[in-house]
Scaffold this motif. Structure first.
Motif: not given
Lengths: 186, 334
Positions: B127, B258-260, B272, B312
């Motif tokens: 998504q 940087i988390m995703c 992600i 997102n």
């Protein structure tokens, strides 16, 4: 005449159909909500510790969209790496009623933001503030401390237990203990 | 009739769009050609049947029976004529249905016949974007990109379809038919382009709020161009050339990006969201939502939900002075 009455009553009832608001767009100006949470009633001086809660929690934990986004982020940001699906692993369980640092949503937000001793890292500046609130709302839903209608109705992965929505309403008991795996060796 | 003709003209207008980069009738590969051929055969046969039926109906409406004739009277000659007419009509109907079924069967056989090709892609629907992994027997030649597939012209390419959340459908109208991407299983599809060009694809299974903004591009190019592109995509991100881009990189690495997101060659290793190692070389951002320009990248970072509500990508706290270097850095990731 009668039909007209029935029709107008139906039309009137339709006016109550209100969809839950989905807030996609976080406020880009504020960097983070102001939470000051005392973990113990003790403080230096005659008055008790000062507490400040933004009261934003209700908006998040009563909103199905925020909770389900939190459910997704819980896995994306690897919370399940330590807390498993809420049952706890090297980190403490999140679906039980014991809360070492308090089980109110503000406390959970602070825990994610600031980190806690013995392993919980601080995610301040790593996770945007609204997403921290979403994750905290989802964590509250694990022990069904959120309204039934807002709690997630299904899990994306295999799970031995029922979905959050079908769990009995929980309560919050402050206290609990750090699991042995997270304690410093004596 | 006077009122009908403008309506008819208006109805014909959308047909002008059928030569576009996303059209079943603009077939550019063997699978799409066989589908387009099927389409035209069906249109021709069924239009003929329809026209014949209508002509017969009009003729029978125009023919008058004598007014005082006995409705129950039978005449052996008429009876025989009617029997023959009806038998011929039934025979023709059967022949049409059987031959169309046979033709569809033959077209499907051609459609699902697997040819051996050297290139295999793993496309994961999420998504609301497409994650594309180019597989290779050498692990160091595997790489991931997003929303833009490059293929060499004239070679069959195997596409493995997976999904990470809900059911999506992979559809490049100019190259082949649709195939669903389903969670927990893998579907396979072959695409082949006969001519160089850019073909647009689109998620064809409603998958949530931003289903409409879940596009992808297939760039078909000749073998040398494709190999050059692949080598460049395999490589790590280029180091920022000037001071502004250097600062942009520092901002990227110190923010929640940087988390995703992943930028190979830096510390950013999130898996992600789309891989940004060569985001500047892609034609669009946000799965076909915006063209890749510095301004659009900045707009996307500052207000993703203004561009694609519900996406997102979160809104990130940035100082105004940080936006320009960040957009400049990302644009420079060719």
């Amino acid at each position: 005449m009668r039909r007209l009455l029935v029709m107008s009553l139906t039309a009137l009832a339709l006016a109550a159909c209100e969809r839950e608001d989905r807030e996609y767009r976080a406020n880009p100006v504020t960097s983070e909500t102001n939470e000051k949470i005392a973990l113990s009633p003790l403080s230096a001086g005659p008055s008790g510790p000062t507490e400040q809660r933004s009261g934003l929690g209700k908006e998040y934990e009563e909103n199905a969209y925020h909770i389900s986004q939190g459910q997704r982020l819980y896995v994306w940001f690897n919370c399940n790496g330590c807390h498993a699906n809420g049952g706890g692993d090297s980190g403490p369980a999140l679906m039980d009623d014991r809360w070492i640092y308090g089980g109110q949503i503000g406390n959970i937000v602070q825990t994610i933001r600031e980190g806690r001793p013995n392993g919980m890292p601080s995610f301040r500046g790593k996770i945007p503030d609204d997403q921290i609130w979403q994750i905290a709302a989802y964590i509250r839903s694990m022990g069904r401390n959120v309204p039934k209608a807002a709690a997630p109705g299904r899990k994306d992965d295999l799970s031995p237990g029922p979905a959050e929505q079908r769990r009995p309403p929980g309560e919050v008991i402050d206290g609990g203990q750090t699991p042995p795996s997270a304690q410093m060796p004596q | 009739m006077r009122r009908l003709s403008p309506a008819l003209l208006l109805l014909c207008l959308p047909l002008g769009g059928c030569q576009d980069w996303q059209s079943v009738l603009n077939a550019q590969g063997p699978a799409a050609s066989s589908l387009a051929r099927m389409f035209w055969i069906f249109v021709a046969v069924l239009a003929t049947v329809w026209a014949l039926t209508m002509i017969a109906l009009l003729l029978s409406l125009r023919r008058r029976r004598p007014f005082d004739a006995d409705p129950l009277a039978t005449n052996p000659a008429t009876e025989r004529r009617m029997t023959i007419t009806i038998s011929v009509a039934v025979g023709l109907t059967l022949l049409t249905v059987i031959s169309l079924t046979g033709l569809s069967y033959a077209a499907q056989k051609a459609l699902f016949a697997h040819k051996d090709g050297s290139l295999t892609l793993l496309v994961t629907g999420q998504q609301w974007w497409w994650k594309i992994t180019y597989e290779d027997s050498q692990p160091n030649r595997v790489f991931t990109t997003a929303n833009e597939i490059h293929i060499p012209v004239g070679e069959p390419v195997l596409v493995k379809l997976e999904s990470s959340d809900v059911i999506h459908s992979f559809w490049i109208p100019s190259l082949t038919g649709k195939m669903d991407a389903i969670t927990g299983r893998q579907n396979q599809l072959q695409i082949q382009a006969d001519r160089p060009g850019i073909y647009r694809g689109q998620c064809a299974e409603y998958c949530g709020l931003q289903h409409a903004h879940m596009a992808l591009l297939v760039v078909a190019e000749n073998k040398e161009d494709f190999e050059r592109w692949r080598e460049q995509q395999i490589s790590s991100a280029i180091s920022p050339g000037d001071e502004e881009r250097q600062r942009g990189m520092e901002i990227f690495l110190s923010k929640p990006c940087i988390m995703c997101h992943q930028i190979r060659g830096t510390d950013a290793g999130g898996k992600i969201a789309p891989d940004l190692t060569h985001v500047g070389s892609r034609r669009t951002i946000g799965a076909g939502t915006l063209e890749t320009t510095r301004g659009n990248i900045a707009a996307w970072i500052v207000d993703p939900h203004g561009v694609k509500p519900g996406v997102n990508m979160p809104t990130i706290q940035l100082e105004p002075s940080e936006v320009q270097p960040l957009a400049s850095y990302l644009e420079g990731l060719k």
